[in-house]
Design an enzyme around this catalytic site. Sequence first.
Site, PDB file in Angstrom:
ATOM      1  CE1 TYR A 149      11.019   6.164   4.592  1.00  0.00           C
ATOM      2  CE2 TYR A 149      11.110   6.015   6.983  1.00  0.00           C
ATOM      3  CZ  TYR A 149      10.416   6.317   5.820  1.00  0.00           C
ATOM      4  OH  TYR A 149       9.122   6.753   5.910  1.00  0.00           O
ATOM      5  CE  LYS A 150      10.647   9.487   2.628  1.00  0.00           C
ATOM      6  NZ  LYS A 150       9.718  10.379   3.313  1.00  0.00           N
TER       7      LYS A 150
ATOM      8  NE  ARG B  27       8.336   9.982  -5.339  1.00  0.00           N
ATOM      9  CZ  ARG B  27       8.259   9.901  -4.008  1.00  0.00           C
ATOM     10  NH1 ARG B  27       7.959  10.954  -3.278  1.00  0.00           N
ATOM     11  NH2 ARG B  27       8.450   8.744  -3.404  1.00  0.00           N
TER      12      ARG B  27
ATOM     13  CG  ASP C  77       8.554  16.398   7.057  1.00  0.00           C
ATOM     14  OD1 ASP C  77       9.676  15.931   6.768  1.00  0.00           O
ATOM     15  OD2 ASP C  77       7.554  15.680   7.229  1.00  0.00           O
TER      16      ASP C  77
ATOM     17  CG  PHE D 250       4.194  12.714   3.606  1.00  0.00           C
ATOM     18  CD1 PHE D 250       4.646  12.123   2.441  1.00  0.00           C
ATOM     19  CD2 PHE D 250       4.002  11.919   4.728  1.00  0.00           C
ATOM     20  CE1 PHE D 250       4.903  10.757   2.393  1.00  0.00           C
ATOM     21  CE2 PHE D 250       4.262  10.552   4.682  1.00  0.00           C
ATOM     22  CZ  PHE D 250       4.717   9.977   3.515  1.00  0.00           C
TER      23      PHE D 250
HETATM   24  C1  LIG Z   1       8.764   9.938   4.150  1.00  0.00           C
HETATM   25  C2  LIG Z   1       8.046  11.032   4.840  1.00  0.00           C
HETATM   26  C3  LIG Z   1       7.560  10.866   6.131  1.00  0.00           C
HETATM   27  C4  LIG Z   1       7.689   9.525   6.797  1.00  0.00           C
HETATM   28  O1  LIG Z   1       7.164   9.471   8.064  1.00  0.00           O
HETATM   29  P1  LIG Z   1       7.414   8.177   8.964  1.00  0.00           P
HETATM   30  O2  LIG Z   1       6.633   8.463  10.180  1.00  0.00           O
HETATM   31  O3  LIG Z   1       8.880   8.088   9.242  1.00  0.00           O
HETATM   32  O4  LIG Z   1       6.901   7.000   8.219  1.00  0.00           O
HETATM   33  C5  LIG Z   1       6.943  11.950   6.747  1.00  0.00           C
HETATM   34  N1  LIG Z   1       6.828  13.140   6.111  1.00  0.00           N
HETATM   35  C6  LIG Z   1       7.283  13.314   4.855  1.00  0.00           C
HETATM   36  C7  LIG Z   1       7.148  14.639   4.195  1.00  0.00           C
HETATM   37  C8  LIG Z   1       7.891  12.272   4.188  1.00  0.00           C
HETATM   38  O5  LIG Z   1       8.324  12.439   2.942  1.00  0.00           O
END
Ligand SMILES: *Cc1c(COP(=O)(O)O)cnc(C)c1O
Length: 405
Positions: free
Chosen positions: A217-218, A364, A192, A127
């Site tokens: 938030y997921k 997705r 993560d 990510f």
């Molecule tokens: C959604 C997500 C994030 C989000 O990071 P924010 O700083 O909270 O916006 C980070 N890493 C991964 C792997 C994600 O899927």
Amino acid sequence: MIEQAREFDAADPLRDYRSRFDLPEGVIYLDGNSLGALPKATRERIGHVVDSEWGRDLIRSWNPTEAGGDWIAMPQRIGAKIAPLIGAREHEVIACDSVSVNLAKLIGAALHMRPDRKVVLSEPGNFPTDLYMVQGSPAEQRLAGRDAILDALDEDVALLMLTHVHYKTGEMFDMAALTRAAQEVGALVLWDLSHSGGAVPVDLDGCGADFAVGCGYKYLNGGPGAPAYAYVAERHHDALVNPVSGWMGHAAPFEFSDEYRPAPGVTRLLAGTPPILSMAALESGVELVAEIGMERLVGKSRHMSEFFRAAMAEHCPDLACVSPQDPARRGSQLSFRHPEAYALCQALIARGIIGDFRAPDILRFGFAPAYVGFEDAAKAVLALAEILDSGEWDCEEFKRRAAVT
Ligand SMILES: *Cc1c(COP(=O)(O)O)cnc(C)c1O
């Protein structure tokens, strides 16, 4: 297929939980892996915090009040509720900041604990924010593809930092094996869990993990921009140095002392004042996930994603599934590759079926088992088959890209 989906829905032990969410009529929501749905209890909870705790009790709500209050304890209290979902003990998890900021803090902490090493090892295609946070740190970034990670682990590596479930493909790493391999060369490990927490089984303590972060938030349904969480194994609590050494992580913030002195345990990961309205929404989302329980969520997620995968193979054979075939090796999502994935996604949204697109060519679908039904999944597959068949995706309207894709 619809008949079978209805049978599965009728036998689904989670079918009554859908009514605990406020989902708009006529929408099939397969994007809970990007933004979880709104729990009905959250609307009430936010109303209560706004009206009684903030509106009436004002600053007194930082301490416990008749209405609730105790805002100051929310990061630890919510962390303790997240802990059992990820195989951690209550005092090892804290809710705070964004995933990005927590990554920065823990990368810094890891470098501090391995002063003679400079490398943070990750994979290309992780990510973006995870890699950007390494690039903005004093660390040296090393990237190795999935098959080369073990070879890239050497005694220069301070930290192995990986996303447990890949956001695009849904592929899941073997957390126990990689944690062990990293620790054998003296490296620390940071997982993560953004696409794992609330979706797949996670056992941080059982794997001997060092650090983790995850998203609120997921699958935890904490609301847009909800605070994230961070995990630190108990054995590292005393040595942990937070480079973002703010006053909320101080041992006694209300002493207003000139000298920083870290709070014990994960509390020292706090930096500034927590966003209380967002924290309240996160707590409500986490409580609902905890009530359902990981075992039931995982059971349904695997059943539903298998159902969807088989239906897609039958009805939409032109879309190549890029997620692992074995449900135990992937997250609660399935991804498909198609050169016109963006337009296909827009055409689905126009029919009220919300999945998402990930550049450059991935369509997705996330299966949040708390509120998605088998019939929803079946209807999405049939709609996609119709869209492909009719070519209705092939128009300007569906190809125009908005700021957020
Ligand atoms: C959604 C997500 C994030 C989000 O990071 P924010 O700083 O909270 O916006 C980070 N890493 C991964 C792997 C994600 O899927």
